[in-house]
Design a protein around this motif. Structure first.
Motif, PDB file in Angstrom:
ATOM      1  N   VAL A   5      20.147  22.280  32.981  1.00 11.86           N
ATOM      2  CA  VAL A   5      20.656  22.297  31.608  1.00 11.86           C
ATOM      3  C   VAL A   5      20.572  20.882  31.061  1.00 11.86           C
ATOM      4  N   GLN A   6      19.996  20.784  29.865  1.00 13.30           N
ATOM      5  CA  GLN A   6      19.791  19.474  29.258  1.00 13.30           C
ATOM      6  C   GLN A   6      20.159  19.534  27.782  1.00 13.30           C
ATOM      7  N   LEU A   7      20.876  18.523  27.321  1.00 16.90           N
ATOM      8  CA  LEU A   7      21.244  18.435  25.908  1.00 16.90           C
ATOM      9  C   LEU A   7      20.009  18.186  25.049  1.00 16.90           C
ATOM     10  N   LEU A  34      21.544  22.660  23.484  1.00 12.99           N
ATOM     11  CA  LEU A  34      20.993  22.395  24.808  1.00 12.99           C
ATOM     12  C   LEU A  34      19.780  23.274  25.083  1.00 12.99           C
ATOM     13  N   MET A  35      19.106  22.949  26.188  1.00 12.48           N
ATOM     14  CA  MET A  35      17.979  23.746  26.686  1.00 12.48           C
ATOM     15  C   MET A  35      18.243  24.057  28.157  1.00 12.48           C
ATOM     16  N   VAL A  36      17.829  25.240  28.573  1.00 11.78           N
ATOM     17  CA  VAL A  36      17.890  25.612  29.982  1.00 11.78           C
ATOM     18  C   VAL A  36      16.449  25.788  30.445  1.00 11.78           C
ATOM     19  N   THR A  53      27.443  14.025  32.190  1.00 11.34           N
ATOM     20  CA  THR A  53      26.248  13.965  33.041  1.00 11.34           C
ATOM     21  C   THR A  53      25.255  15.003  32.535  1.00 11.34           C
ATOM     22  N   ASP A  54      24.197  14.535  31.917  1.00 10.07           N
ATOM     23  CA  ASP A  54      23.192  15.426  31.344  1.00 10.07           C
ATOM     24  C   ASP A  54      22.144  15.802  32.392  1.00 10.07           C
ATOM     25  N   HIS A  55      21.409  16.855  32.092  1.00 12.59           N
ATOM     26  CA  HIS A  55      20.285  17.314  32.917  1.00 12.59           C
ATOM     27  C   HIS A  55      20.738  17.659  34.335  1.00 12.59           C
ATOM     28  N   ILE A  56      21.720  18.561  34.414  1.00 10.29           N
ATOM     29  CA  ILE A  56      22.238  18.998  35.705  1.00 10.29           C
ATOM     30  C   ILE A  56      21.909  20.471  35.919  1.00 10.29           C
ATOM     31  N   LEU A  61      26.558  33.420  29.223  1.00 16.56           N
ATOM     32  CA  LEU A  61      26.742  33.693  27.792  1.00 16.56           C
ATOM     33  C   LEU A  61      26.945  32.406  27.000  1.00 16.56           C
ATOM     34  N   ILE A  62      27.725  31.485  27.556  1.00 17.09           N
ATOM     35  CA  ILE A  62      27.982  30.200  26.899  1.00 17.09           C
ATOM     36  C   ILE A  62      26.678  29.429  26.703  1.00 17.09           C
ATOM     37  N   LEU A  63      25.875  29.366  27.766  1.00 19.65           N
ATOM     38  CA  LEU A  63      24.615  28.631  27.681  1.00 19.65           C
ATOM     39  C   LEU A  63      23.670  29.270  26.668  1.00 19.65           C
TER      40      LEU A  63
END
Length: 146
Positions: free
Chosen positions: A95-97, A81-83, A49-52, A70-72
């Motif tokens: 968060v989006q791929l 990904l982008m935040v 599930t993207d863009h969550i 840290l992971i993001l």
């Protein structure tokens, strides 16, 4: 010495050693993606599930909030990904791929099959039973006052 304190009688120590073994087993499989196991878990949640929101990601992965930050950051630096701030509520981050993050899913699809090859001594039935027991055990800790 009390039987209760013997290391060989500790369920928690078995989980500790098994967790380390899983991490070591995943390391070479994730090398092609240049990611760690916690990063892989995060990406699996996003491939599903993207863009969550970050809150949704924390709930899905059960990763600690500090570790997730840290992971993001690492995955963003690697262009997976982008935040971004939510368009309707600027306090919420989503968060989006990226295009590359979506494309890496093809490589990642090989990882579960490669891991199954490492579990040759366990039947499919044993694997299903183990999943049930682990979920049951996890539920015990969710309901317990910690």
């Amino acid at each position: 010495m009390s039987e209760l304190l013997k290391l060989e009688n500790q369920l928690c120590h078995r989980f500790y050693t098994l967790s380390n073994a899983f991490t070591r087993a995943y390391r070479p499989l994730l090398k092609a993606l240049d990611i760690t196991y916690p990063q892989y878990v995060t990406l699996m949640a996003l491939w599903e599930t993207d863009h969550i929101t970050i809150a949704e990601l924390l709930e899905r992965t059960a990763i600690d909030g500090g570790a997730m930050s840290l992971i993001l950051k690492k995955l963003e630096d690697k262009d997976f990904l982008m935040v971004n701030k939510d368009e309707t509520d600027k306090r919420v981050k989503r968060v989006q791929l990226t295009k590359m993050g979506k494309e890496k899913k093809t490589i990642a699809e090989e990882v579960p099959a490669q891991m199954l090859c490492k579990l040759k001594g366990m039947s499919a039935e044993e694997s299903r039973e183990l999943v049930k027991l682990l979920d049951k055990l996890g539920g015990c800790f969710q309901n317990a006052e910690l």
